[in-house]
Write a protein that holds these residues in place. Structure first.
Motif, mmCIF file in Angstrom:
data_model
loop_
_atom_site.group_PDB
_atom_site.id
_atom_site.type_symbol
_atom_site.label_atom_id
_atom_site.label_comp_id
_atom_site.label_asym_id
_atom_site.label_seq_id
_atom_site.Cartn_x
_atom_site.Cartn_y
_atom_site.Cartn_z
ATOM 1 N N SER A 7 0.864 -1.175 0.000
ATOM 2 C CA SER A 7 0.000 0.000 0.000
ATOM 3 C C SER A 7 0.902 1.226 0.000
ATOM 4 O O SER A 7 2.136 1.106 -0.026
ATOM 5 C CB SER A 7 -0.949 -0.002 1.203
ATOM 6 N N HIS A 8 0.303 2.427 0.020
ATOM 7 C CA HIS A 8 1.106 3.651 0.026
ATOM 8 C C HIS A 8 0.240 4.825 0.487
ATOM 9 O O HIS A 8 -0.947 4.915 0.121
ATOM 10 C CB HIS A 8 1.662 3.955 -1.368
ATOM 11 N N PRO A 9 0.806 5.750 1.276
ATOM 12 C CA PRO A 9 0.042 6.923 1.722
ATOM 13 C C PRO A 9 -0.514 7.775 0.575
ATOM 14 O O PRO A 9 -1.532 8.453 0.752
ATOM 15 C CB PRO A 9 1.065 7.712 2.557
ATOM 16 N N ASP A 10 0.139 7.759 -0.592
ATOM 17 C CA ASP A 10 -0.386 8.531 -1.721
ATOM 18 C C ASP A 10 -1.804 8.115 -2.082
ATOM 19 O O ASP A 10 -2.573 8.916 -2.638
ATOM 20 C CB ASP A 10 0.503 8.350 -2.959
ATOM 21 N N CYS A 11 -2.159 6.865 -1.775
ATOM 22 C CA CYS A 11 -3.496 6.383 -2.129
ATOM 23 C C CYS A 11 -4.588 7.014 -1.267
ATOM 24 O O CYS A 11 -5.774 6.929 -1.603
ATOM 25 C CB CYS A 11 -3.543 4.863 -2.025
ATOM 26 N N LEU A 12 -4.188 7.663 -0.166
ATOM 27 C CA LEU A 12 -5.148 8.422 0.647
ATOM 28 C C LEU A 12 -5.448 9.778 0.032
ATOM 29 O O LEU A 12 -6.433 10.427 0.404
ATOM 30 C CB LEU A 12 -4.594 8.618 2.059
ATOM 31 N N ASP A 13 -4.627 10.221 -0.915
ATOM 32 C CA ASP A 13 -4.762 11.564 -1.484
ATOM 33 C C ASP A 13 -5.675 11.615 -2.701
ATOM 34 O O ASP A 13 -5.840 12.666 -3.312
ATOM 35 C CB ASP A 13 -3.383 12.115 -1.861
ATOM 36 N N LYS A 28 -7.988 2.870 5.653
ATOM 37 C CA LYS A 28 -7.822 2.787 7.096
ATOM 38 C C LYS A 28 -8.544 1.561 7.645
ATOM 39 O O LYS A 28 -8.071 0.914 8.596
ATOM 40 C CB LYS A 28 -8.322 4.074 7.742
ATOM 41 N N GLU A 31 -6.299 -1.361 6.964
ATOM 42 C CA GLU A 31 -5.231 -1.394 7.965
ATOM 43 C C GLU A 31 -5.741 -1.984 9.277
ATOM 44 O O GLU A 31 -5.039 -2.765 9.929
ATOM 45 C CB GLU A 31 -4.687 0.016 8.191
ATOM 46 N N ALA A 43 5.936 -0.771 0.458
ATOM 47 C CA ALA A 43 5.334 0.410 -0.163
ATOM 48 C C ALA A 43 5.163 0.176 -1.655
ATOM 49 O O ALA A 43 6.066 -0.338 -2.326
ATOM 50 C CB ALA A 43 6.218 1.635 0.071
#
Length: 308
Positions: A7-13, A28, A31, A43
């Motif tokens: 996964s990657h935090p960019d996918c929250l954007d 979330k 997770e 990542a």
């Protein structure tokens, strides 16, 4: 070997208007479902445009790039929105799926689950739809065939909505078995049994509203597992949508967590016998957050058990 979670935090954007079902909170919930599971976290790298070009023409990629707004969001296809972070998020999904199949092929990991958004299985060659921008799983299948030199790949899509994009992108691809179950009638209005592909390599199973786990299991035993047995596939890709759950707000099937566990066990058992256990699963739908967390947990627990 381990089961990897990509996964990657960019996918929250990737953002949509308030109330949109395909929300950042879905990751979330994933997770939460995976908390405590012994998976190797990785990542998602940024996807290579050369991989996207395996399924989408350059003019479509450029159209997506031009349509990304500087701020806020734009309605690109009725229910498919773009925000400033959408292209990066979608490319992370492509990168994660491709990295996962590469790692499995290299023997670094046993199998993988890729949780990225936006999802991918509704995206056609030059059309974004159904929350999807790029055909992530179809792209991963093409990478396995053209980069890794496999002769046959299988995709099983158990999202409640038909993967019309995957089907359209691979309609003429004799080397890919695409087997899909979906509620009919329901968006996107495709996925009927008579849709069999240019080479008879597509299997569509139509499920009526209210179909529960017992009926689902019978349908898979009758149609999809026999197709897998005949396929000689060397790798299994899964489009893992969890919106067939009875609590999901966008459909009316009646699956429970135990049904996702059973289906994953049967798929992994086939993969172990037929293609060395090589499995990569990619998140598609699932819009009730509690049900999504519990169903993902059931799915990935099985992947981890078979990956030991």
């Amino acid at each position: 070997m381990a089961t990897a979670f990509y996964s990657h935090p960019d996918c929250l954007d990737h953002r949509e208007p308030p109330g949109h079902p395909e929300q950042a909170a879905r990751l979330k919930a994933v997770e939460l479902g995976l908390s405590g599971l012994p998976v190797e976290r990785r990542a998602c790298p940024m996807g290579d445009e050369a991989d996207v070009l395996r399924c989408h023409p350059a003019r479509y990629i450029e159209a997506v790039r031009r349509a990304v707004p500087v701020e806020g969001w734009s309605d690109w296809d009725g229910d498919t929105y773009l925000s400033p972070g959408s292209l990066r998020a979608a490319l992370r999904g492509v990168g994660g799926a491709c990295a996962a199949v590469d790692a499995v092929m290299a023997g670094e990991i046993a199998n993988a689950f890729v949780a990225a958004r936006p999802p991918g299985h509704h995206a056609e060659s030059e059309r974004a739809m159904g929350f999807c921008l790029f055909g992530t799983v179809a792209i991963a299948a093409r990478r396995l065939l053209d980069h890794h030199g496999l002769k046959k790949v299988a995709i099983v899509d158990f999202d409640v909505h038909h993967g019309n994009g995957t089907q359209q992108l691979l309609w003429d691809e004799a080397r890919v078995l695409f087997a899909s179950s979906q509620q009919i009638p329901l968006f996107p209005g495709s996925g009927f049994p008579e849709e069999v592909g240019a080479h008879g390599q597509i299997v569509n199973v139509a499920l009526q509203s209210g179909t529960g786990g017992a009926e689902m299991r019978a349908a898979y035993e009758a149609r999809i597992f026999p197709a897998l047995e005949r396929s000689d596939a060397e790798f299994l890709l899964i489009s893992a949508g969890f919106d067939a759950h009875e609590d999901d707000p966008l459909a009316t099937l009646r699956w429970r967590e135990a049904d996702f566990r059973w289906l994953t066990e049967r798929l992994c058992d086939w993969a172990r016998r037929s293609c060395g256990g090589r499995v990569v699963s990619c998140l598609e739908g699932g819009y009730d957050l509690r049900a999504l967390a519990a169903s993902v947990a059931a799915h990935v627990e099985v992947l981890e058990e078979y990956g030991r």
